[in-house]
Enzyme design. Structure first.
Site, PDB file in Angstrom:
ATOM      1  N   HIS A 202       2.620   9.959  27.927  1.00  0.00           N
ATOM      2  CA  HIS A 202       3.105  10.944  28.120  1.00  0.00           C
ATOM      3  C   HIS A 202       3.589  11.774  29.194  1.00  0.00           C
ATOM      4  O   HIS A 202       2.746  11.740  30.341  1.00  0.00           O
ATOM      5  CB  HIS A 202       2.500  12.127  27.588  1.00  0.00           C
ATOM      6  CG  HIS A 202       3.068  14.038  27.546  1.00  0.00           C
ATOM      7  ND1 HIS A 202       4.231  14.272  26.468  1.00  0.00           N
ATOM      8  CD2 HIS A 202       3.201  14.245  28.661  1.00  0.00           C
ATOM      9  CE1 HIS A 202       4.291  14.977  26.702  1.00  0.00           C
ATOM     10  NE2 HIS A 202       4.283  15.168  28.593  1.00  0.00           N
TER      11      HIS A 202
ATOM     12  N   THR B 159      16.385  17.589  25.358  1.00  0.00           N
ATOM     13  CA  THR B 159      15.577  18.334  23.619  1.00  0.00           C
ATOM     14  C   THR B 159      13.817  18.234  23.900  1.00  0.00           C
ATOM     15  O   THR B 159      13.088  19.152  23.140  1.00  0.00           O
ATOM     16  CB  THR B 159      16.235  18.251  22.443  1.00  0.00           C
ATOM     17  OG1 THR B 159      16.479  16.797  21.700  1.00  0.00           O
ATOM     18  CG2 THR B 159      17.695  18.762  22.473  1.00  0.00           C
TER      19      THR B 159
ATOM     20  N   HIS C  98       9.688  14.281  26.495  1.00  0.00           N
ATOM     21  CA  HIS C  98       8.441  13.297  26.821  1.00  0.00           C
ATOM     22  C   HIS C  98       9.558  12.238  27.942  1.00  0.00           C
ATOM     23  O   HIS C  98      10.825  12.349  26.363  1.00  0.00           O
ATOM     24  CB  HIS C  98       7.912  12.932  25.742  1.00  0.00           C
ATOM     25  CG  HIS C  98       7.054  11.469  25.317  1.00  0.00           C
ATOM     26  ND1 HIS C  98       5.505  10.952  25.002  1.00  0.00           N
ATOM     27  CD2 HIS C  98       7.610  10.405  26.294  1.00  0.00           C
ATOM     28  CE1 HIS C  98       5.339  10.524  25.408  1.00  0.00           C
ATOM     29  NE2 HIS C  98       6.073   9.789  25.718  1.00  0.00           N
TER      30      HIS C  98
ATOM     31  N   HIS D  98      12.132   9.777  28.080  1.00  0.00           N
ATOM     32  CA  HIS D  98      13.173   8.091  27.911  1.00  0.00           C
ATOM     33  C   HIS D  98      13.825   8.600  28.008  1.00  0.00           C
ATOM     34  O   HIS D  98      14.872   8.814  28.364  1.00  0.00           O
ATOM     35  CB  HIS D  98      13.000   8.963  26.345  1.00  0.00           C
ATOM     36  CG  HIS D  98      13.857  10.095  25.900  1.00  0.00           C
ATOM     37  ND1 HIS D  98      13.090  11.147  25.939  1.00  0.00           N
ATOM     38  CD2 HIS D  98      14.514  10.206  25.034  1.00  0.00           C
ATOM     39  CE1 HIS D  98      14.186  12.231  25.866  1.00  0.00           C
ATOM     40  NE2 HIS D  98      15.118  12.184  25.160  1.00  0.00           N
TER      41      HIS D  98
HETATM   42  P1  5GP Z   1      17.315  14.115  24.591  1.00  0.00           P
HETATM   43  O1  5GP Z   1      18.586  14.987  23.603  1.00  0.00           O
HETATM   44  O2  5GP Z   1      15.742  14.659  24.830  1.00  0.00           O
HETATM   45  O3  5GP Z   1      17.863  13.568  25.306  1.00  0.00           O
HETATM   46  O4  5GP Z   1      16.891  13.209  22.919  1.00  0.00           O
HETATM   47  C1  5GP Z   1      15.701  13.074  22.533  1.00  0.00           C
HETATM   48  C2  5GP Z   1      16.693  12.237  20.961  1.00  0.00           C
HETATM   49  O5  5GP Z   1      15.839  12.150  20.260  1.00  0.00           O
HETATM   50  C3  5GP Z   1      17.521  12.925  20.620  1.00  0.00           C
HETATM   51  O6  5GP Z   1      18.936  12.063  20.037  1.00  0.00           O
HETATM   52  C4  5GP Z   1      17.094  12.807  18.899  1.00  0.00           C
HETATM   53  O7  5GP Z   1      17.720  12.287  17.666  1.00  0.00           O
HETATM   54  C5  5GP Z   1      15.701  12.445  18.722  1.00  0.00           C
HETATM   55  N1  5GP Z   1      14.967  12.020  17.977  1.00  0.00           N
HETATM   56  C6  5GP Z   1      14.672  13.974  17.937  1.00  0.00           C
HETATM   57  N2  5GP Z   1      13.135  13.753  16.360  1.00  0.00           N
HETATM   58  C7  5GP Z   1      13.168  12.458  16.478  1.00  0.00           C
HETATM   59  C8  5GP Z   1      12.741  11.966  15.466  1.00  0.00           C
HETATM   60  O8  5GP Z   1      12.044  12.816  14.886  1.00  0.00           O
HETATM   61  N3  5GP Z   1      12.406  10.261  15.023  1.00  0.00           N
HETATM   62  C9  5GP Z   1      12.972   9.955  16.142  1.00  0.00           C
HETATM   63  N4  5GP Z   1      13.281   8.595  16.020  1.00  0.00           N
HETATM   64  N5  5GP Z   1      13.853  10.838  17.188  1.00  0.00           N
HETATM   65  C10 5GP Z   1      13.840  11.560  17.592  1.00  0.00           C
HETATM   66 ZN    ZN Z   2       4.415  13.218  25.066  1.00  0.00          ZN
END
Ligand code: 5GP
Ligand code: ZN
Length: 114
Positions: free
Chosen positions: A46, A95, A98, A100
């Site tokens: 993490h 969102t 962690h 990525h």
């Molecule tokens: P962020 O919005 O933080 O840049 O990206 C988070 C990403 O995680 C989003 O594109 C969202 O669709 C993806 N995501 C959220 N929950 C899950 C999940 O349970 N499994 C997978 N594979 N992706 C997820």
């Molecule tokens: Zn984490």
């Protein structure tokens, strides 16, 4: 980090469609893809965001970019082009807290980045 979604995915407690895995990094398909290829690359450990990363994680964080490039190759999106995105914080719409990388490709993307 008990309550972190991507820690649970890294631990195999929540299923994901993996495209690459090694000791320190996991790549898996985004559940709500925004392009034909939409893969997330995470450190298994993490780390909440780039601004919180510690020097001891430098090798893993650098490795994530190499894995992102390897994913682009295996997804056959190198020639057509691809985008690597990392949203950091509220204004950037992060969102999942962690760290990525999003690897996006397989379509012509918007010219604007923000
Ligand atoms: P962020 O919005 O933080 O840049 O990206 C988070 C990403 O995680 C989003 O594109 C969202 O669709 C993806 N995501 C959220 N929950 C899950 C999940 O349970 N499994 C997978 N594979 N992706 C997820
Ligand atoms: Zn984490």
């Amino acid at each position: 980090m008990n309550d972190c979604l991507f820690c649970k995915i890294a631990a195999g407690e929540i299923p994901s469609t993996k495209v690459y895995e090694d000791e320190t990094v996991l790549a898996f398909r985004d559940i709500a893809p925004q392009a034909p290829t939409h893969v997330l690359v995470i450190p298994k450990k993490h780390v909440s965001g780039w601004a919180d990363a510690a020097g001891e994680d430098d090798a893993t964080l650098a490795h994530m970019w190499r894995v992102a490039a390897a994913v682009a190759k295996s997804e056959n999106i190198v020639d057509s082009g691809f985008r690597i995105v990392s949203n950091c914080g509220t204004d950037a719409q992060q969102t999942v807290k962690h760290l990525h990388l999003h690897v996006l490709g397989g379509k012509a993307m918007a010219g604007e980045m923000a």
